[in-house]
Design a protein around this motif. Sequence first.
Motif, PDB file in Angstrom:
ATOM      1  N   LYS A  19       0.769  -1.331   0.091  1.00 17.20           N
ATOM      2  CA  LYS A  19       0.112  -0.102   0.186  1.00 17.20           C
ATOM      3  C   LYS A  19       0.928   1.234   0.131  1.00 17.20           C
ATOM      4  CE  LYS A  19      -3.542   2.162   2.647  1.00 17.20           C
ATOM      5  NZ  LYS A  19      -4.400   2.151   4.074  1.00 17.20           N
ATOM      6  N   VAL A  30       3.686   1.665   2.900  1.00 20.41           N
ATOM      7  CA  VAL A  30       3.334   1.518   4.156  1.00 20.41           C
ATOM      8  C   VAL A  30       3.424   0.356   4.765  1.00 20.41           C
ATOM      9  CG1 VAL A  30       1.001   2.013   4.285  1.00 20.41           C
ATOM     10  CG2 VAL A  30       2.304   2.952   6.263  1.00 20.41           C
ATOM     11  N   GLN A  31       2.664  -0.731   3.929  1.00 17.97           N
ATOM     12  CA  GLN A  31       2.345  -2.019   4.564  1.00 17.97           C
ATOM     13  C   GLN A  31       2.146  -2.932   3.326  1.00 17.97           C
ATOM     14  OE1 GLN A  31      -1.167  -1.894   7.187  1.00 17.97           O
ATOM     15  NE2 GLN A  31      -2.300  -2.872   5.592  1.00 17.97           N
ATOM     16  N   GLY A  34       0.167  -6.683   6.171  1.00 18.73           N
ATOM     17  CA  GLY A  34      -0.564  -6.191   7.438  1.00 18.73           C
ATOM     18  C   GLY A  34       0.658  -5.574   8.535  1.00 18.73           C
ATOM     19  N   LEU A  35       0.443  -4.415   8.918  1.00 20.77           N
ATOM     20  CA  LEU A  35       1.424  -3.965   9.816  1.00 20.77           C
ATOM     21  C   LEU A  35       1.898  -5.015  10.846  1.00 20.77           C
ATOM     22  CD1 LEU A  35       1.592  -0.130  11.079  1.00 20.77           C
ATOM     23  CD2 LEU A  35       2.417  -2.132  12.432  1.00 20.77           C
ATOM     24  N   ILE A  36       0.677  -5.477  11.769  1.00 21.26           N
ATOM     25  CA  ILE A  36       1.062  -6.242  13.026  1.00 21.26           C
ATOM     26  C   ILE A  36       1.738  -7.460  12.562  1.00 21.26           C
ATOM     27  CG2 ILE A  36       0.055  -7.617  14.934  1.00 21.26           C
ATOM     28  CD1 ILE A  36      -2.055  -5.425  15.025  1.00 21.26           C
ATOM     29  N   ASP A  37       1.249  -8.006  11.313  1.00 22.20           N
ATOM     30  CA  ASP A  37       1.819  -9.444  10.753  1.00 22.20           C
ATOM     31  C   ASP A  37       3.430  -9.154  10.207  1.00 22.20           C
ATOM     32  OD1 ASP A  37       2.039 -11.962   9.685  1.00 22.20           O
ATOM     33  OD2 ASP A  37       1.868 -11.099   7.645  1.00 22.20           O
ATOM     34  N   LEU A 228       7.086   0.913   6.022  1.00 23.89           N
ATOM     35  CA  LEU A 228       7.140   1.869   6.814  1.00 23.89           C
ATOM     36  C   LEU A 228       6.495   1.916   8.153  1.00 23.89           C
ATOM     37  CD1 LEU A 228       7.363   4.929   4.330  1.00 23.89           C
ATOM     38  CD2 LEU A 228       9.224   3.658   5.372  1.00 23.89           C
ATOM     39  N   GLY A 229       5.244   1.226   8.030  1.00 24.95           N
ATOM     40  CA  GLY A 229       4.577   1.338   9.353  1.00 24.95           C
ATOM     41  C   GLY A 229       5.157   0.211  10.351  1.00 24.95           C
ATOM     42  N   ASP A 232       8.279   1.828  11.701  1.00 25.09           N
ATOM     43  CA  ASP A 232       8.132   2.628  12.845  1.00 25.09           C
ATOM     44  C   ASP A 232       7.741   2.206  14.308  1.00 25.09           C
ATOM     45  OD1 ASP A 232       7.862   5.553  13.902  1.00 25.09           O
ATOM     46  OD2 ASP A 232       5.626   5.090  13.712  1.00 25.09           O
ATOM     47  N   MET A 320       0.246   1.600  19.753  1.00 27.26           N
ATOM     48  CA  MET A 320      -0.101   0.035  20.126  1.00 27.26           C
ATOM     49  C   MET A 320       1.080  -0.629  19.808  1.00 27.26           C
ATOM     50  SD  MET A 320      -2.077  -1.526  22.493  1.00 27.26           S
ATOM     51  CE  MET A 320      -3.598  -0.978  22.630  1.00 27.26           C
ATOM     52  N   PRO A 322       2.876  -3.646  18.733  1.00 28.66           N
ATOM     53  CA  PRO A 322       2.530  -5.058  18.166  1.00 28.66           C
ATOM     54  C   PRO A 322       3.213  -6.028  18.782  1.00 28.66           C
ATOM     55  CG  PRO A 322       2.796  -3.687  16.214  1.00 28.66           C
ATOM     56  CD  PRO A 322       3.499  -3.035  17.371  1.00 28.66           C
TER      57      PRO A 322
ATOM     58  N   GLY B  31      -6.246  -0.445   8.341  1.00 33.28           N
ATOM     59  CA  GLY B  31      -5.437  -1.578   8.789  1.00 33.28           C
ATOM     60  C   GLY B  31      -5.614  -2.084  10.065  1.00 33.28           C
ATOM     61  N   ASP B  32      -4.692  -2.760  10.513  1.00 39.22           N
ATOM     62  CA  ASP B  32      -4.909  -3.491  11.841  1.00 39.22           C
ATOM     63  C   ASP B  32      -5.307  -2.642  12.780  1.00 39.22           C
ATOM     64  OD1 ASP B  32      -3.700  -5.941  10.732  1.00 39.22           O
ATOM     65  OD2 ASP B  32      -1.973  -5.076  11.232  1.00 39.22           O
ATOM     66  N   VAL B  34      -6.783  -1.723  16.569  1.00 36.40           N
ATOM     67  CA  VAL B  34      -6.008  -2.119  17.884  1.00 36.40           C
ATOM     68  C   VAL B  34      -6.956  -1.658  19.009  1.00 36.40           C
ATOM     69  CG1 VAL B  34      -3.828  -2.661  17.145  1.00 36.40           C
ATOM     70  CG2 VAL B  34      -4.394  -0.446  17.641  1.00 36.40           C
ATOM     71  N   SER B  56      -6.241   2.257  14.543  1.00 38.02           N
ATOM     72  CA  SER B  56      -5.303   1.246  14.081  1.00 38.02           C
ATOM     73  C   SER B  56      -4.238   1.339  14.692  1.00 38.02           C
ATOM     74  CB  SER B  56      -5.275   1.030  12.586  1.00 38.02           C
ATOM     75  OG  SER B  56      -4.680   2.496  12.211  1.00 38.02           O
ATOM     76  N   VAL B  57      -2.935   0.511  14.407  1.00 37.84           N
ATOM     77  CA  VAL B  57      -1.724   0.815  14.912  1.00 37.84           C
ATOM     78  C   VAL B  57      -1.208   2.086  14.511  1.00 37.84           C
ATOM     79  CG1 VAL B  57       0.533   0.076  15.033  1.00 37.84           C
ATOM     80  CG2 VAL B  57      -1.105  -1.650  14.897  1.00 37.84           C
ATOM     81  N   LYS B  58      -1.341   2.576  13.166  1.00 40.51           N
ATOM     82  CA  LYS B  58      -0.825   3.952  12.850  1.00 40.51           C
ATOM     83  C   LYS B  58      -1.869   5.046  12.901  1.00 40.51           C
ATOM     84  CE  LYS B  58       2.264   5.202   9.474  1.00 40.51           C
ATOM     85  NZ  LYS B  58       3.404   5.101  10.466  1.00 40.51           N
TER      86      LYS B  58
END
Lengths: 368, 124
Positions: A19, A30-31, A34-37, A228-229, A232, A320, A322, B31-32, B34, B56-58
């Motif tokens: 994305k 940015v991902q 998925g950012l958490i994955d 990049l997500g 960070d 938050m 991950p 996105g994810d 949370v 989301s996280v971001k």
Amino acid sequence: METLKRTPLFEEHRKCGGKIVPFAGWEMPVQYSGLIDEHITVRTKAGLFDVSHMGEIWVKGKDALKLVQKVSSNDATKLAYGQIHYAGLLTEKGTFVDDMLVHKIEDNFYLLVVNASNVDKDFAFIKKNAEGMEVNVVNKSDEIAQIAIQGPLSVEIMPQFVKGADIAALKYYWFTYGEVLGEKCLIARTGYTGEDGFEVYLSPAKAPELWNALLEKGTPMGLKPAGLGARDTLRLEACMTLYGNDIDDTTTTLEADLGWITKLDKPDDFNGKAILLEQKAKGVSKKLVAFELLEAGIPRHEMACFHEGAKVGHVTSGTMAPFVKKALGMAYLPIGLCEAGKEFHVDIRGKMVKAKVVPKPFYKRPKK
Amino acid sequence: MIKYTKTHEWINVEGSKGTIGISDFAQKELGDIVFVEAPVVGDQVKAGTQMGTVESVKAVSELNCPASGKVVEVNGDLANSPQFVNEDPTGKGWIIRIEISNPAELDALMDDAAYQKYVAEHAH
């Protein structure tokens, strides 16, 4: 409207389902999955990052060391060939023009790796500081692509692509040259995730080939592209500072709690030395701390911090997290509140949420 | 009957009650997820106004109310499993249920076909 730049890997990001968002003048992923994955993948396996947007500045010539010493908070006389250190690029006030990695290539030759958003500013600043010196300052950013592989499996994947150098034996914050897909590349054992890994500096033309080769070899082992997500959130768990959030030209290296890169006793005079010496002697009035929320909510960049009803500081980075699975962040607080265990409140859209100062970092990779 | 807002919330109307959440498009954009902050049972909510946040996280996104009414139920599972909003935004990722006070407001919302068209036009 400003035209956004694309790295040589732009098409690769599209193919990987990235994305794309504007970042620091670039169109960057940015991902992907998925950012958490991606974040968890880097902590447990390995992630592949395109960091070609980063800036590379050569400082070369008789006065190269003199110039680096003048603008850097760290002491480059301590660097051996092939060694790297983290440093602040200092204003005359001892605050940050940027932060950077200083690589000692030869006696009169240093490579400075700087933030994408600051390349032009840094280059102009370093050139200005070089006035009257016998030194060449060259902005090589457009000629150099950079791929980072980060995570515990990096050391099993990357060395397979390097001929003529044993990069698995490379120590943290050292670099070497090796042949990668027929091209001589600089390979550093550095990163911005808190994990083991490598950063490979190569020609833009070669970058897509290496990206795809690494994914082909690494995917069965669990390697995934990461954006990049995740970069960070990974750096924040490791309490690595981000220019523009945690540090800028209003904060000194000492206030940023980066005393370990502030070499006040180095042999040369340097930008901000008098101010930093005074700050060291008197003690800083505010400091960058790590904190966790004790109540529900997520702290974010620029939220205000309160103590006993008064505004005392602000959140510089927050999320938050991950991997450690906590709502956490960093903030500048008055020195009296900086000790671990001290409590304060974060103003989250009008709601006062209790927070506690904790030791840095939030995450430290397990020792092998 | 499911209807959508321009700010990507949905409301599923069954009799006098409406179940509210965010659309599949919205969860993908965010996105994810949370953290979800929603009103509590007994709160009065007003159509077109912000009633909470989805994070989301971001990013932080406003949660707007598709219709006015009184909150009669909240999805307690989201406290521990906010990812339900990603996994099943119109099912187990529902956020609150309200007793609708002014059904006429629903006429201003988009039906499924109109919303899909709206998303297609706005998502480039």
